[in-house]
Motif scaffolding. Structure first.
Motif, PDB file in Angstrom:
ATOM      1  N   GLY A  91       4.593  14.892  -3.247  1.00 52.12           N
ATOM      2  CA  GLY A  91       5.105  13.797  -3.975  1.00 52.12           C
ATOM      3  C   GLY A  91       6.292  12.742  -3.788  1.00 52.12           C
ATOM      4  N   ALA A  92       6.679  12.735  -2.343  1.00 47.27           N
ATOM      5  CA  ALA A  92       7.593  11.313  -2.242  1.00 47.27           C
ATOM      6  C   ALA A  92       6.430  10.494  -1.958  1.00 47.27           C
ATOM      7  CB  ALA A  92       8.224  12.124  -0.509  1.00 47.27           C
ATOM      8  N   ARG A  93       6.999   9.273  -1.524  1.00 49.88           N
ATOM      9  CA  ARG A  93       6.178   8.190  -1.567  1.00 49.88           C
ATOM     10  C   ARG A  93       6.823   6.783  -0.968  1.00 49.88           C
ATOM     11  NH1 ARG A  93       5.146   5.681  -7.991  1.00 49.88           N
ATOM     12  NH2 ARG A  93       7.089   6.028  -7.870  1.00 49.88           N
ATOM     13  N   VAL A  94       6.407   6.187  -0.356  1.00 47.53           N
ATOM     14  CA  VAL A  94       6.677   5.053   1.073  1.00 47.53           C
ATOM     15  C   VAL A  94       5.728   4.200   0.303  1.00 47.53           C
ATOM     16  CG1 VAL A  94       6.906   4.219   2.889  1.00 47.53           C
ATOM     17  CG2 VAL A  94       7.628   6.876   2.640  1.00 47.53           C
ATOM     18  N   ALA A  95       6.241   2.890   0.267  1.00 45.36           N
ATOM     19  CA  ALA A  95       5.395   1.681   0.116  1.00 45.36           C
ATOM     20  C   ALA A  95       5.781   0.892   1.269  1.00 45.36           C
ATOM     21  CB  ALA A  95       6.143   0.423  -0.954  1.00 45.36           C
ATOM     22  N   LEU A  96       3.974   0.398   2.052  1.00 44.90           N
ATOM     23  CA  LEU A  96       4.120  -0.073   3.094  1.00 44.90           C
ATOM     24  C   LEU A  96       4.045  -1.402   3.050  1.00 44.90           C
ATOM     25  CD1 LEU A  96       1.656   2.122   4.921  1.00 44.90           C
ATOM     26  CD2 LEU A  96       3.677   2.388   5.228  1.00 44.90           C
ATOM     27  N   ILE A 101       1.136  -1.690  -0.196  1.00 43.37           N
ATOM     28  CA  ILE A 101      -0.248  -0.035  -0.362  1.00 43.37           C
ATOM     29  C   ILE A 101       0.987   1.540  -0.547  1.00 43.37           C
ATOM     30  CG2 ILE A 101      -1.608   1.283   1.457  1.00 43.37           C
ATOM     31  CD1 ILE A 101      -2.908  -0.802   2.072  1.00 43.37           C
ATOM     32  N   PHE A 102       1.221   2.092  -1.295  1.00 44.56           N
ATOM     33  CA  PHE A 102       1.636   3.154  -1.046  1.00 44.56           C
ATOM     34  C   PHE A 102       0.725   4.712  -0.199  1.00 44.56           C
ATOM     35  CE2 PHE A 102       2.824   0.778  -4.727  1.00 44.56           C
ATOM     36  CZ  PHE A 102       4.181   1.464  -4.971  1.00 44.56           C
ATOM     37  N   VAL A 103       1.654   5.211   0.571  1.00 44.63           N
ATOM     38  CA  VAL A 103       1.483   6.474   0.688  1.00 44.63           C
ATOM     39  C   VAL A 103       2.066   7.939   0.027  1.00 44.63           C
ATOM     40  CG1 VAL A 103       0.698   5.733   2.793  1.00 44.63           C
ATOM     41  CG2 VAL A 103       2.390   5.834   2.866  1.00 44.63           C
ATOM     42  N   THR A 104       1.611   9.013   0.647  1.00 38.30           N
ATOM     43  CA  THR A 104       2.662  10.039  -0.155  1.00 38.30           C
ATOM     44  C   THR A 104       2.558  11.087   0.537  1.00 38.30           C
ATOM     45  OG1 THR A 104       0.605  10.862  -1.516  1.00 38.30           O
ATOM     46  CG2 THR A 104       1.623   9.507  -2.600  1.00 38.30           C
ATOM     47  N   ASN A 105       2.570  12.178   0.160  1.00 38.98           N
ATOM     48  CA  ASN A 105       2.653  13.726   0.758  1.00 38.98           C
ATOM     49  C   ASN A 105       2.720  14.433   0.091  1.00 38.98           C
ATOM     50  OD1 ASN A 105       6.036  13.752   0.284  1.00 38.98           O
ATOM     51  ND2 ASN A 105       6.908  13.904   1.988  1.00 38.98           N
ATOM     52  N   ALA A 108      -4.201   4.850  11.864  1.00 32.82           N
ATOM     53  CA  ALA A 108      -3.498   6.738  12.155  1.00 32.82           C
ATOM     54  C   ALA A 108      -1.556   6.460  11.800  1.00 32.82           C
ATOM     55  CB  ALA A 108      -4.034   7.281  13.436  1.00 32.82           C
ATOM     56  N   ASP A 109      -0.489   6.546  12.547  1.00 34.92           N
ATOM     57  CA  ASP A 109      -0.023   6.185  12.376  1.00 34.92           C
ATOM     58  C   ASP A 109       0.317   5.902  10.990  1.00 34.92           C
ATOM     59  OD1 ASP A 109       0.608   6.399  14.610  1.00 34.92           O
ATOM     60  OD2 ASP A 109       1.549   4.413  15.312  1.00 34.92           O
ATOM     61  N   TYR A 110      -0.097   5.003  10.404  1.00 33.97           N
ATOM     62  CA  TYR A 110       0.891   4.320   9.274  1.00 33.97           C
ATOM     63  C   TYR A 110      -0.127   5.362   7.573  1.00 33.97           C
ATOM     64  CZ  TYR A 110       4.319   1.830  11.397  1.00 33.97           C
ATOM     65  OH  TYR A 110       5.069   1.343  12.297  1.00 33.97           O
ATOM     66  N   LEU A 111      -1.356   5.565   7.707  1.00 34.41           N
ATOM     67  CA  LEU A 111      -2.270   5.691   6.632  1.00 34.41           C
ATOM     68  C   LEU A 111      -2.974   6.799   6.514  1.00 34.41           C
ATOM     69  CD1 LEU A 111      -4.217   2.312   5.949  1.00 34.41           C
ATOM     70  CD2 LEU A 111      -1.891   3.142   5.095  1.00 34.41           C
ATOM     71  N   GLY A 112      -2.653   7.736   8.280  1.00 32.12           N
ATOM     72  CA  GLY A 112      -3.100   9.604   7.991  1.00 32.12           C
ATOM     73  C   GLY A 112      -4.439   9.320   8.214  1.00 32.12           C
TER      74      GLY A 112
END
Length: 355
Positions: free
Chosen positions: A114-119, A107-111, A203-207
């Motif tokens: 435009g940065a991305r992190v793969a969970l 599951i990708f999260v972004t800020n 909350a911590d990982y997906l906002g």
């Protein structure tokens, strides 16, 4: 990215899980190869995939996991014969246990930059099947391929198991899930985790600011309650939920309960949700097995929404409802009468990579 303290969690660094309708860089799929997923029908399934890829490649890139180079060549041939735009398909050799990347993929999260992190959630085949080790390696492979940091979500020292099909988000702080999937002791994914623990993890990982808990998933769902056969966000405060009109159907009461819950729920600011009913097809049974046929298992891509259809009179109602909700996208029906024999359809097999 460090995971050693609360300030290191993705949400503390401004990351959130985008809604599915936000722009994609690509869709990830895994080519079907497991006979036991579609016993007696496997030879038909690549052609269903070809229709899906044909619809998606009109609007975005498809990253396709294949067992090996020979499988990749065979898949490309089938896609070409089905008139998919193979110039927008990239094949990657990675053996998998199954093809349900919604659940095994990252599951990708972004800020905002435009940065991305793969969970990289732990995957254990829905706490039901013994073979999951190959699928559990998919997020690490995807993260390395895309070139983004990878984070393994952990809560109180426990690496969290989570499938993408068990949650749905609006991209603005709300998350839908079911008590049956995450809190039941049947197919229990994370025995140490309570309702409050899950809410902290989200909350911590997906906002996520607020979790909307529904009751149970539909009959025939071997995941034990995934939300993506039940209710989905189609806008920041709009949810579609499947309803059953036949009081004699075994889904009738449980779907009524979920709809009543949704209609009493609010967003994080206290505003009421708009709840839009989506029909259920008539029961689809094959070899005596009730299959989890649901129009809620649609997938939202760039410029299109692909919707499972079941040769049922309700197909046109479901397509019309979703077309009204997505006027800026082409709403395309994909026949899933054969695909659903694998106990999943379009959303179950896709995983979006946000732009």
């Amino acid at each position: 990215m460090s995971q050693t303290g609360p300030t290191d969690k993705p949400s503390a660094r401004g990351f959130r899980m985008p809604a599915e309708w936000e722009p994609h860089a690509a869709t990830w799929l895994a080519w079907p190869q497991r006979e036991s997923d579609w016993p007696g029908k496997l030879e038909l399934i690549p052609w269903v995939y070809a229709e899906i890829v044909r619809a998606l490649t009109r609007h975005e890139t498809v990253n396709l996991l294949v067992t090996d180079d020979a499988t990749g060549a065979s898949a490309t041939d089938i896609l070409s014969r089905a008139s998919a735009d193979v110039s927008r398909v990239k094949t990657w050799a990675l053996p998998t246990d199954r093809s349900w990347l919604r659940d095994s993929g990252p599951i990708f999260v972004t800020n905002a930059t435009g940065a991305r992190v793969a969970l990289d959630w732990r995957f254990n085949a829905w706490a039901k099947y013994p073979d999951w080790q190959k699928d559990d390696g998919v997020p690490a492979f995807v993260a390395e391929t895309v070139g983004v940091p990878r984070v393994e979500p952990v809560h109180n020292g426990h690496r969290v198991v989570l499938e993408g099909g068990s949650i749905d988000v609006n991209g603005a702080g709300l998350l839908l899930t079911t008590e049956e999937c995450l809190l039941s002791t049947t197919q229990q994914r994370n025995p140490p985790l309570s309702r409050a623990d899950y809410e902290r993890v989200f909350a911590d990982y997906l906002g996520i600011e607020k979790v909307l808990w529904l009751d149970r998933g539909i009959v025939g769902d071997d995941t034990h309650g995934h939300i993506d056969d039940l209710a989905r966000f189609v806008g920041p405060r709009t949810v579609v939920t499947v309803v059953e009109s036949d009081p004699a159907d075994e889904n009738y009461e449980l779907l009524r309960t979920n709809r009543e819950r949704l209609e009493s729920m609010t967003d994080a600011a206290g505003g009421r949700l708009e709840v839009v009913p989506l029909p259920m097809p008539r029961p689809l049974v094959f070899e005596g097995v009730r299959l989890p046929a649901s129009y809620a298992n649609f997938y939202i891509a760039n410029g299109t929404v692909i919707v499972p259809t079941f040769n049922d009179p309700a197909d046109r109602v479901a397509l019309g409802t979703l077309a009204d909700l997505f006027p800026d996208r082409a709403v395309v029906g994909i026949s899933c009468v054969d695909l659903v024999w694998g106990l999943g359809t379009l959303h179950c097999m896709t995983q979006q990579e946000p732009r």
